[in-house]
Design a protein around this motif. Structure first.
Motif, PDB file in Angstrom:
ATOM      1  N   TYR A 126     -19.579   3.669   0.081  1.00  0.00           N
ATOM      2  CA  TYR A 126     -18.232   4.217   0.075  1.00  0.00           C
ATOM      3  C   TYR A 126     -17.243   3.161  -0.401  1.00  0.00           C
ATOM      4  CZ  TYR A 126     -19.710   8.475   2.389  1.00  0.00           C
ATOM      5  OH  TYR A 126     -20.302   9.676   2.673  1.00  0.00           O
ATOM      6  N   TYR A 127     -16.399   3.547  -1.364  1.00  0.00           N
ATOM      7  CA  TYR A 127     -15.460   2.639  -2.003  1.00  0.00           C
ATOM      8  C   TYR A 127     -14.021   3.078  -1.769  1.00  0.00           C
ATOM      9  CZ  TYR A 127     -19.513   1.092  -4.723  1.00  0.00           C
ATOM     10  OH  TYR A 127     -20.738   0.613  -5.118  1.00  0.00           O
ATOM     11  N   CYS A 128     -13.175   2.122  -1.507  1.00  0.00           N
ATOM     12  CA  CYS A 128     -11.742   2.339  -1.391  1.00  0.00           C
ATOM     13  C   CYS A 128     -11.092   2.146  -2.753  1.00  0.00           C
ATOM     14  CB  CYS A 128     -11.167   1.356  -0.377  1.00  0.00           C
ATOM     15  SG  CYS A 128      -9.407   1.511  -0.053  1.00  0.00           S
ATOM     16  N   ASN A 129     -10.133   3.007  -3.087  1.00  0.00           N
ATOM     17  CA  ASN A 129      -9.449   2.973  -4.372  1.00  0.00           C
ATOM     18  C   ASN A 129      -7.950   3.076  -4.150  1.00  0.00           C
ATOM     19  OD1 ASN A 129      -8.103   5.038  -6.471  1.00  0.00           O
ATOM     20  ND2 ASN A 129      -9.516   3.708  -7.586  1.00  0.00           N
ATOM     21  N   ALA A 130      -7.201   2.280  -4.900  1.00  0.00           N
ATOM     22  CA  ALA A 130      -5.746   2.328  -4.878  1.00  0.00           C
ATOM     23  C   ALA A 130      -5.236   2.530  -6.288  1.00  0.00           C
ATOM     24  CB  ALA A 130      -5.166   1.044  -4.286  1.00  0.00           C
ATOM     25  N   ARG A 153      -3.574   7.101   6.594  1.00  0.00           N
ATOM     26  CA  ARG A 153      -3.080   5.794   6.177  1.00  0.00           C
ATOM     27  C   ARG A 153      -2.069   5.267   7.179  1.00  0.00           C
ATOM     28  NH1 ARG A 153      -1.166   6.658   0.373  1.00  0.00           N
ATOM     29  NH2 ARG A 153      -0.369   4.509   0.559  1.00  0.00           N
ATOM     30  N   ASP A 154      -2.035   3.954   7.313  1.00  0.00           N
ATOM     31  CA  ASP A 154      -1.052   3.265   8.123  1.00  0.00           C
ATOM     32  C   ASP A 154      -0.397   2.250   7.204  1.00  0.00           C
ATOM     33  OD1 ASP A 154       0.459   1.732   9.867  1.00  0.00           O
ATOM     34  OD2 ASP A 154      -1.033   1.804  11.462  1.00  0.00           O
ATOM     35  N   ASN A 155       0.730   2.633   6.621  1.00  0.00           N
ATOM     36  CA  ASN A 155       1.372   1.781   5.630  1.00  0.00           C
ATOM     37  C   ASN A 155       1.848   0.461   6.230  1.00  0.00           C
ATOM     38  OD1 ASN A 155       0.982   3.656   3.569  1.00  0.00           O
ATOM     39  ND2 ASN A 155       2.958   4.648   3.929  1.00  0.00           N
ATOM     40  N   ALA A 156       2.279   0.495   7.477  1.00  0.00           N
ATOM     41  CA  ALA A 156       2.745  -0.725   8.123  1.00  0.00           C
ATOM     42  C   ALA A 156       1.633  -1.754   8.246  1.00  0.00           C
ATOM     43  CB  ALA A 156       3.331  -0.405   9.490  1.00  0.00           C
ATOM     44  N   GLU A 157       0.386  -1.286   8.404  1.00  0.00           N
ATOM     45  CA  GLU A 157      -0.765  -2.174   8.513  1.00  0.00           C
ATOM     46  C   GLU A 157      -1.504  -2.335   7.194  1.00  0.00           C
ATOM     47  OE1 GLU A 157       0.210  -3.179  12.210  1.00  0.00           O
ATOM     48  OE2 GLU A 157      -1.510  -4.001  11.133  1.00  0.00           O
ATOM     49  N   ASN A 158      -1.014  -1.699   6.124  1.00  0.00           N
ATOM     50  CA  ASN A 158      -1.651  -1.783   4.803  1.00  0.00           C
ATOM     51  C   ASN A 158      -3.123  -1.368   4.875  1.00  0.00           C
ATOM     52  OD1 ASN A 158       0.311  -2.487   2.858  1.00  0.00           O
ATOM     53  ND2 ASN A 158      -0.962  -4.167   2.091  1.00  0.00           N
ATOM     54  N   THR A 159      -3.386  -0.271   5.579  1.00  0.00           N
ATOM     55  CA  THR A 159      -4.749   0.157   5.847  1.00  0.00           C
ATOM     56  C   THR A 159      -4.903   1.656   5.611  1.00  0.00           C
ATOM     57  OG1 THR A 159      -5.063  -1.596   7.488  1.00  0.00           O
ATOM     58  CG2 THR A 159      -6.567   0.273   7.586  1.00  0.00           C
ATOM     59  N   VAL A 160      -6.041   2.031   5.032  1.00  0.00           N
ATOM     60  CA  VAL A 160      -6.443   3.424   4.868  1.00  0.00           C
ATOM     61  C   VAL A 160      -7.722   3.632   5.655  1.00  0.00           C
ATOM     62  CG1 VAL A 160      -7.193   5.197   3.229  1.00  0.00           C
ATOM     63  CG2 VAL A 160      -5.339   3.644   2.628  1.00  0.00           C
ATOM     64  N   LEU A 202       0.804  -1.210   0.000  1.00  0.00           N
ATOM     65  CA  LEU A 202       0.000   0.000   0.000  1.00  0.00           C
ATOM     66  C   LEU A 202       0.845   1.272   0.000  1.00  0.00           C
ATOM     67  CD1 LEU A 202      -3.280   0.590   1.861  1.00  0.00           C
ATOM     68  CD2 LEU A 202      -1.408   2.194   2.270  1.00  0.00           C
ATOM     69  N   ALA A 203       2.035   1.206   0.572  1.00  0.00           N
ATOM     70  CA  ALA A 203       2.878   2.391   0.715  1.00  0.00           C
ATOM     71  C   ALA A 203       3.218   3.051  -0.611  1.00  0.00           C
ATOM     72  CB  ALA A 203       4.155   2.035   1.461  1.00  0.00           C
ATOM     73  N   ILE A 204       3.221   2.309  -1.715  1.00  0.00           N
ATOM     74  CA  ILE A 204       3.583   2.876  -3.006  1.00  0.00           C
ATOM     75  C   ILE A 204       2.366   3.248  -3.850  1.00  0.00           C
ATOM     76  CG2 ILE A 204       5.799   1.683  -3.023  1.00  0.00           C
ATOM     77  CD1 ILE A 204       4.621  -0.279  -5.049  1.00  0.00           C
ATOM     78  N   TYR A 205       1.186   3.223  -3.268  1.00  0.00           N
ATOM     79  CA  TYR A 205      -0.045   3.580  -3.963  1.00  0.00           C
ATOM     80  C   TYR A 205      -0.628   4.876  -3.417  1.00  0.00           C
ATOM     81  CZ  TYR A 205      -0.418  -0.938  -6.313  1.00  0.00           C
ATOM     82  OH  TYR A 205      -0.203  -2.026  -7.119  1.00  0.00           O
ATOM     83  N   ASP A 206      -1.185   5.678  -4.326  1.00  0.00           N
ATOM     84  CA  ASP A 206      -2.070   6.756  -3.917  1.00  0.00           C
ATOM     85  C   ASP A 206      -3.422   6.137  -3.589  1.00  0.00           C
ATOM     86  OD1 ASP A 206      -0.856   9.057  -6.477  1.00  0.00           O
ATOM     87  OD2 ASP A 206      -0.068   8.610  -4.479  1.00  0.00           O
ATOM     88  N   MET A 207      -4.001   6.537  -2.463  1.00  0.00           N
ATOM     89  CA  MET A 207      -5.245   5.958  -1.995  1.00  0.00           C
ATOM     90  C   MET A 207      -6.351   7.006  -1.998  1.00  0.00           C
ATOM     91  SD  MET A 207      -4.219   2.898  -1.475  1.00  0.00           S
ATOM     92  CE  MET A 207      -5.735   2.245  -0.776  1.00  0.00           C
TER      93      MET A 207
END
Length: 117
Positions: free
Chosen positions: A93-97, A71-78, A29-34
């Motif tokens: 509501y939808y999550c997008n990466a 965002r919490d990149n360590a937990e791969n969560t937004v 997740l850290a390398i994605y815009d969310m």
């Protein structure tokens, strides 16, 4: 396989709060815009909030001052914290990466948020 799973939706009274989570698997997740999008019945899907891989955030005018994306990149969560909810916030509501840079885009299945007057 890439998967984005939203959670935290539900029914809330106007003026109340809800927190949404988007847990990612199969990507770093850290390398994605969310982003969070929403779609109300009979309406187009609209962008609610973004958080870039850099941590920079932006919000739709309709939610500025009320919603917070993090965002919490360590937990791969937004996360999307929604305060002072209004009936017009009712939507799925939808999550997008989105890979930045690159063409990859992924979507979650959505979570229902209903705000009662």
């Amino acid at each position: 396989q890439v998967q984005l799973v939203e959670s935290g939706g539900g029914l809330v009274q106007a003026g109340g709060s809800l927190g949404l989570s988007c847990s990612a698997s199969g990507i770093i997740l850290a390398i994605y815009d969310m982003a969070w999008y929403r779609q109300a019945p009979g309406k187009q899907r609209e962008l609610v909030a973004t958080i870039a891989s850099s941590g920079s955030t932006d919000y739709a005018d309709s939610v500025k001052g009320r919603f917070t994306i993090s965002r919490d990149n360590a937990e791969n969560t937004v996360y999307l914290q929604m305060n002072s909810l209004k009936p017009e916030d009712t939507a799925v509501y939808y999550c997008n990466a989105k890979r930045n840079p690159g063409p990859l885009v992924f979507w979650g299945q959505g979570t229902q948020v209903t705000v009662a007057s």
